[in-house]
Design a protein around this motif. Structure first.
Motif, PDB file in Angstrom:
ATOM      1  N   SER A   1       0.845  -1.184   0.000  1.00 37.23           N
ATOM      2  CA  SER A   1       0.000   0.000   0.000  1.00 37.23           C
ATOM      3  C   SER A   1       0.884   1.238   0.000  1.00 37.23           C
ATOM      4  O   SER A   1       1.951   1.264   0.596  1.00 37.23           O
ATOM      5  N   THR A   2       0.441   2.231  -0.696  1.00 34.86           N
ATOM      6  CA  THR A   2       1.170   3.492  -0.713  1.00 34.86           C
ATOM      7  C   THR A   2       0.388   4.471   0.142  1.00 34.86           C
ATOM      8  O   THR A   2      -0.769   4.773  -0.132  1.00 34.86           O
ATOM      9  N   GLU A   3       1.034   4.937   1.185  1.00 33.42           N
ATOM     10  CA  GLU A   3       0.403   5.827   2.145  1.00 33.42           C
ATOM     11  C   GLU A   3       1.222   7.108   2.205  1.00 33.42           C
ATOM     12  O   GLU A   3       2.444   7.059   2.356  1.00 33.42           O
ATOM     13  N   THR A   4       0.561   8.234   2.077  1.00 35.79           N
ATOM     14  CA  THR A   4       1.278   9.502   2.137  1.00 35.79           C
ATOM     15  C   THR A   4       1.691   9.780   3.581  1.00 35.79           C
ATOM     16  O   THR A   4       1.202   9.163   4.519  1.00 35.79           O
ATOM     17  N   ASP A   5       2.590  10.736   3.738  1.00 38.62           N
ATOM     18  CA  ASP A   5       3.061  11.098   5.074  1.00 38.62           C
ATOM     19  C   ASP A   5       1.928  11.629   5.944  1.00 38.62           C
ATOM     20  O   ASP A   5       1.839  11.309   7.133  1.00 38.62           O
ATOM     21  N   SER A   6       1.057  12.430   5.353  1.00 44.79           N
ATOM     22  CA  SER A   6      -0.045  12.995   6.143  1.00 44.79           C
ATOM     23  C   SER A   6      -1.035  11.909   6.555  1.00 44.79           C
ATOM     24  O   SER A   6      -1.585  11.954   7.659  1.00 44.79           O
ATOM     25  N   GLU A   7      -1.273  10.922   5.693  1.00 41.63           N
ATOM     26  CA  GLU A   7      -2.152   9.807   6.058  1.00 41.63           C
ATOM     27  C   GLU A   7      -1.529   8.968   7.165  1.00 41.63           C
ATOM     28  O   GLU A   7      -2.220   8.517   8.080  1.00 41.63           O
ATOM     29  N   PHE A   8      -0.217   8.760   7.081  1.00 48.92           N
ATOM     30  CA  PHE A   8       0.505   8.015   8.114  1.00 48.92           C
ATOM     31  C   PHE A   8       0.388   8.718   9.458  1.00 48.92           C
ATOM     32  O   PHE A   8       0.069   8.098  10.475  1.00 48.92           O
ATOM     33  N   ASP A   9       0.640  10.036   9.454  1.00 54.79           N
ATOM     34  CA  ASP A   9       0.542  10.816  10.690  1.00 54.79           C
ATOM     35  C   ASP A   9      -0.873  10.781  11.252  1.00 54.79           C
ATOM     36  O   ASP A   9      -1.066  10.611  12.458  1.00 54.79           O
TER      37      ASP A   9
END
Length: 150
Positions: free
Chosen positions: A34-42
């Protein structure tokens, strides 16, 4: 003899259940990450720590996972974790979390840690917490003077 019999039994079981070793390896190799952006991770970790029903094990697991990654958590994640420690009434966990975040700064600690403290200071004051440095945990208590410094 026992090893040979056990090997034969495993082969028979695989054949009867239709399990093949190559099929499992192919499925693993062909799976997509899965590709998760930094903001989604945070946002995911912040929401995890902000859960009202979080328990001590879940908090420790998430903190351990974050500190095991090659990253420095954003201040908003650190703040959410500190508030979770307060809800759990676990001051020791909060101090260990701050120590871990400081250690994850690595050789850039002199540049990153003051920024981190500046960002989380209002939360520390609100919760009535001190940093490991303020508690004296950054210096060993019973350390002897180095022979090279005498």
């Amino acid at each position: 003899m026992l090893r040979a019999c056990a090997g034969q039994l495993v082969n028979v079981m695989r054949g009867s259940f239709g399990v093949s070793r190559l099929g499992a390896i192919g499925a693993i190799r062909n799976s997509s990450h899965s590709t998760e952006t930094d903001s989604e991770f945070d946002a995911r970790y912040e929401a995890y720590f902000n859960r009202a029903d979080i328990d001590g094990w879940e908090a420790r697991k998430a903190m351990n996972d974050l500190l095991g990654m090659d990253l420095i958590p954003e201040p908003k994640i650190v703040i959410a974790a500190l508030k979770a420690c307060r809800r759990l009434n676990d001051y020791a966990l909060a101090i260990r979390w701050l120590e871990g975040v400081g250690d994850s700064c690595g050789d850039k600690k002199k540049e990153i840690w003051p920024y981190m403290l500046q960002e989380i200071r209002p939360t520390l004051n609100e919760l009535g917490m001190e940093t490991p440095e303020e508690l004296g945990y950054d210096q060993p208590e019973l350390a002897l003077k180095s022979v090279f410094e005498m």
